[in-house]
Design a protein around this motif. Structure first.
Motif, PDB file in Angstrom:
ATOM      1  N   ASP A  78       0.818  -1.223   0.000  1.00 11.70           N
ATOM      2  CA  ASP A  78       0.000   0.000   0.000  1.00 11.70           C
ATOM      3  C   ASP A  78       0.849   1.268   0.000  1.00 11.70           C
ATOM      4  OD1 ASP A  78      -2.099  -1.775   0.133  1.00 11.70           O
ATOM      5  OD2 ASP A  78      -2.491  -1.447   2.271  1.00 11.70           O
ATOM      6  N   LYS A  92       3.742   7.166   2.123  1.00 11.54           N
ATOM      7  CA  LYS A  92       3.128   6.383   3.188  1.00 11.54           C
ATOM      8  C   LYS A  92       2.936   4.943   2.723  1.00 11.54           C
ATOM      9  CE  LYS A  92      -1.778   7.230   2.110  1.00 11.54           C
ATOM     10  NZ  LYS A  92      -3.066   7.761   2.644  1.00 11.54           N
ATOM     11  N   LYS A  94       2.373   0.490   4.391  1.00  8.47           N
ATOM     12  CA  LYS A  94       2.256  -0.461   5.489  1.00  8.47           C
ATOM     13  C   LYS A  94       3.447  -1.403   5.457  1.00  8.47           C
ATOM     14  CE  LYS A  94      -2.827  -0.593   5.600  1.00  8.47           C
ATOM     15  NZ  LYS A  94      -4.025  -1.469   5.462  1.00  8.47           N
ATOM     16  N   ARG A  96       4.904  -5.161   7.377  1.00  6.40           N
ATOM     17  CA  ARG A  96       4.686  -6.302   8.274  1.00  6.40           C
ATOM     18  C   ARG A  96       5.984  -6.681   8.964  1.00  6.40           C
ATOM     19  NH1 ARG A  96       2.628 -10.968   4.679  1.00  6.40           N
ATOM     20  NH2 ARG A  96       3.949  -9.908   3.164  1.00  6.40           N
ATOM     21  N   GLU A 106       1.755  -5.393  12.378  1.00  2.88           N
ATOM     22  CA  GLU A 106       1.815  -4.533  11.201  1.00  2.88           C
ATOM     23  C   GLU A 106       1.785  -3.084  11.656  1.00  2.88           C
ATOM     24  OE1 GLU A 106      -0.491  -5.294   7.270  1.00  2.88           O
ATOM     25  OE2 GLU A 106      -1.679  -3.798   8.335  1.00  2.88           O
ATOM     26  N   LYS A 108       1.785   1.226  10.059  1.00  2.00           N
ATOM     27  CA  LYS A 108       1.776   2.181   8.953  1.00  2.00           C
ATOM     28  C   LYS A 108       2.984   3.107   9.119  1.00  2.00           C
ATOM     29  CE  LYS A 108      -3.274   2.224   8.518  1.00  2.00           C
ATOM     30  NZ  LYS A 108      -4.498   3.062   8.570  1.00  2.00           N
TER      31      LYS A 108
END
Length: 266
Positions: A78, A92, A94, A96, A106, A108
């Motif tokens: 993303d 920006k 995400k 893991r 996870e 952001k």
């Protein structure tokens, strides 16, 4: 992503065969979605590296609990480039956690470039991540889960310049925008381990640096410790006339995560 696994001796620690494509200083990094973990709190300022296998952020604040952050391509998703009407552009996405990466779940992330270049760096992240994941697909990986982090089994060394000199011909037809980010990491700030990356990169087939000197290379007599280091000399296969002998001063393992916690400097 793993925490405090990508720094050494005040610089960045990369794998054998991994190459730094872009480098930017004075980058601000923020995390969201991990409010219960104190290591993720606050805005962090440091250096950002885009390599053939991942992103790496190293913190300038030696008193912060997080000194480095590793973002393998297989752990990020993303990714978007935001261009607000008011304020600086930013990236920006995400990320893991890797098993054994010193955190779980996870988060952001948000990357801000105070000196500009967010759009170009963001486009480079999208391109390299897509190519890295394509390499993984071509290898018919059985799982999308990030591989576990494993500490390097041996010593680490000051990396030779090819480790932070992108290929002038590019990767699969794409050339990193080094004209936007012309700066290179400071001298004596890039270190390398003998362990290859455990996840795919965009320079698949590149074998890194051989563990023996090139044909015709005859090092002068040296003390015992220097001789041991010379046995692990690296050389660029594309430049067989040159060799790099790692200095004995770095003949030690990088600090483990628990050791980083109580320390106030690194």
């Amino acid at each position: 992503m793993s925490i405090n696994t990508a720094h050494a001796n005040g610089g960045v620690l990369i794998h054998a065969g991994e190459v730094i494509l872009l480098f930017s200083d004075n980058v601000h990094l923020e995390f969201h979605g991990q409010d219960q973990n104190p290591l993720f709190r606050g805005s962090k300022v440091g250096r950002l590296y885009l390599t053939t296998h991942r992103m790496v952020f190293t913190n300038k604040d030696s008193h912060d609990g997080m000194l480095s952050f590793s973002f393998p391509f297989v752990t990020i998703s993303d990714v978007e480039i935001e261009q607000p009407v008011f304020g600086a552009n930013y990236i920006k996405g995400k990320v893991r956690a890797q098993p054994n990466g010193n955190w779980v779940g996870e988060a952001k992330f948000k990357l801000m470039f105070k000196k500009g270049g967010a759009i170009e760096f963001g486009q480079a992240i999208l391109k390299t991540a897509a190519m890295g994941k394509s390499v993984k697909s071509s290898q018919q990986a059985q799982s999308d889960n990030p591989p576990p982090y494993a500490p390097p089994p041996g010593p680490w060394y000051q990396a030779p310049p090819p480790a932070y000199t992108p290929s002038p011909t590019g990767y699969y037809g794409w050339v990193p925008p080094t004209h936007v980010f012309p700066d290179q990491p400071p001298v004596n700030s890039v270190f390398m381990t003998d362990m290859p990356p455990p996840y795919p990169g965009i320079n698949a087939g590149y074998n890194g640096y051989a563990s023996a000197p090139p044909v015709g290379f005859a090092p002068p007599p040296q003390p015992e410790k220097a001789g041991e280091a010379a046995q692990s000399a690296y050389y660029d296969p594309n430049k067989p006339q040159c060799a790099y002998v790692p200095p004995p001063a770095y003949y030690e393992s990088p600090p483990s995560y628990p050791q980083n916690g109580p320390k106030k400097n690194n």
